[in-house]
Design an enzyme around this catalytic site. Structure first.
Site, PDB file in Angstrom:
ATOM      1  CB  SER A  39      61.830 -27.588  -0.742  1.00  0.00           C
ATOM      2  OG  SER A  39      61.486 -28.156  -1.985  1.00  0.00           O
ATOM      3  CE  LYS A  89      58.109 -24.570   1.416  1.00  0.00           C
ATOM      4  NZ  LYS A  89      57.443 -25.798   0.986  1.00  0.00           N
ATOM      5  CD  GLU A 147      56.352 -28.868   8.785  1.00  0.00           C
ATOM      6  OE1 GLU A 147      55.428 -28.864   7.973  1.00  0.00           O
ATOM      7  OE2 GLU A 147      57.551 -28.854   8.454  1.00  0.00           O
ATOM      8  CG  HIS A 178      37.190 -17.258  18.013  1.00  0.00           C
ATOM      9  ND1 HIS A 178      36.269 -18.247  18.295  1.00  0.00           N
ATOM     10  CD2 HIS A 178      37.038 -16.324  18.982  1.00  0.00           C
ATOM     11  CE1 HIS A 178      35.577 -17.904  19.369  1.00  0.00           C
ATOM     12  NE2 HIS A 178      36.024 -16.749  19.814  1.00  0.00           N
TER      13      HIS A 178
END
Ligand code: ARG
Length: 463
Positions: free
Chosen positions: A279, A285, A292, A158
């Site tokens: 970024s 970043k 992804e 979970h």
């Protein structure tokens, strides 16, 4: 250029240019050209073998086809829309090269059995390539697992901390998924590797062809027993797309883990600069683009599977032009799976580093050893459910006191239950918690070492 009609004199006027464009598949089925040439070489040889054409005619055809292969490889064969599809393009060029002999190639054959043959030859080849990519990735996972048998990582259910596990165990779970993918593709291969060549347009042919001869030349394991099925079956493509979808499910799940692990919140891995991007606005970043993209591209493969199922469901026997639309989704799925496997292999080989110190901290900072306290009591005769309830209580009070189980004094343990002894501290240390799960297939170090060995022997035995 003036419209050169490839079909019969029955037609009086040329296709509307927009319809010609709409109808043409050359823009994408050029991908099949090498397989088309190989299939045609086998067909030409069979025509001579059965006496339908002469030996010398067959030799001219084969030489012409090989010349086209050469031209294509050198970038000098670029048929346009007017060729309609790769089959016509090749036949037309062959006739330019060999003259009238070229016009004999299509004897006892239809584009319907031809395109089915090409697609199977293509997919067979691609499946072999994908299977070796799977093997390569599995090898990378094993190497990584070997380095991390004793690295502990929180195990989740979970997405809540559940029990710590060996990082190797976690990685080997993916080895197993990929093993099933590898096996599954091997099974699909068997059904791909059947020859429809010689089915003709749908009903067979009046010529004394030898379908087993072409099948043998093309290394097919067998021939379609029914010509109508032969020209219209795309089950093999759907099966491939199912298998491709499952590969993507597995890669996507792994990707999701890397994305989580590389976040500040988890902090379990660092992405190397070679496999991450920055970024354009936020200088701090470092983004997990590779996983992804893999997660994102999964959707299109699922979509292609769905598309192919819908493409097929309403088709009456036998060939229908709808079937021309099977190709782009197949090609795109193949490219997507291959691209994703390559990227993930590189990512896991050299693009990420597990932060072992942070992982060691993570497994020591929670209550994921609570089951082990219950097991400790149960092993000393306390019924498990009773032990479970006792531990629930102690978790609650510890949480309230801002303590972990390892911070309780022996007196506090004994107060909870007299069966506790000083060895409780060792029993709930993360290392022991993992080591103790030595049941077959579990995360205990002994089990994991055996699993690594078993995985290695699978890779070396089954090529
Ligand atoms: N380009 C066609 C395809 O991909 C080849 C077969 C055409 N057959 C036909 N009867 N029009 O399906």
């Amino acid at each position: 250029m003036t419209e050169q009609k490839t079909w019969s004199q029955r037609f009086e006027s040329a296709l509307h240019p927009a319809i010609a464009r709409f109808n043409a598949s050359i823009g994408f089925d050029i991908e099949l050209i090498e397989y088309d040439l190989t299939g045609s070489v086998a067909h030409a040889k069979m025509l001579a073998h059965t006496g339908i054409i002469s030996e010398s005619e067959a030799q001219q055809l084969v030489a012409g086809l090989e010349q086209i292969r050469q031209e294509y490889r050198e970038g000098n064969f670029n048929p346009g829309i007017d060729a309609e599809d790769v089959h016509f393009a090749v036949e037309r060029r062959l006739t330019e090269i060999t003259g009238d002999v070229g016009k004999k190639l299509h004897t006892a054959r239809s584009r319907n059995d031809q395109v089915g043959t090409d697609t199977r030859l293509y997919l067979r080849d691609q499946i072999s390539q994908i299977r070796s990519q799977l093997r390569e990735f599995q090898g990378v996972l094993i190497n990584l697992a070997q380095n991390h048998v004793e690295t502990l990582i929180p195990g989740y259910t979970h997405l809540q901390r559940a029990q710590p596990v060996s990082l190797a165990h976690h990685l080997l779970a993916y080895f197993q998924m990929l093993e099933r993918d590898w096996e599954r593709l091997g099974e699909v291969y068997q059904r791909v590797n059947v020859s429809p060549l010689g089915s003709g347009a749908l009903a067979g042919t009046t010529f004394p062809i030898d379908r087993h001869y072409t099948a043998k030349l093309l290394n097919f394991d067998g021939v379609y027993a029914n010509s109508m099925d032969g020209v219209s079956d795309r089950d093999f493509a759907i099966e491939f797309l199912c298998s491709a979808s499952l590969i993507m499910v597995h890669l996507s799940r792994l990707s999701e883990e890397v994305i989580l692990w590389s976040s500040h919140e988890f902090g379990f891995v660092t992405l190397k600069d070679s496999c991450a991007t920055g970024s354009s606005i936020m200088p701090q970043k470092k983004n997990p683009d590779v996983p992804e993209l893999v997660r994102g591209k999964t959707g299109r493969v699922f979509g292609h599977l769905q598309g192919m199922l819908v493409l097929m469901k309403g088709l009456p026997l036998a060939y229908n032009k709808d079937l021309q639309d099977d190709k782009e989704s197949l090609f795109d799925s193949v490219k997507t799976v291959k691209g994703c496997l390559e990227a993930m292999t590189i990512l896991f080989r050299e693009g990420l580093e597990f932060r072992t110190a942070r992982l060691a901290e993570a497994v020591a900072e929670d209550f994921s050893n609570a089951t082990d306290v219950a097991d400790y009591l149960a092993a000393r005769g306390v019924p498990f459910r009773e032990a479970y309830n006792l531990v629930g209580k102690v978790v609650k009070t510890s949480l309230a006191a801002g303590k972990l189980l390892k911070d309780l004094s022996l007196d506090e343990w004994k107060e909870l239950h007299p069966a506790f002894e000083p060895d409780i501290y060792e029993a709930i240390s993360p290392r022991q918690v993992v080591a103790a799960r030595n049941s077959y297939g579990g995360t205990g170090f002994e089990q994991v070492r055996q699993a690594i060995q078993a995985a290695q022997s699978r890779l070396s035995n089954q090529e």
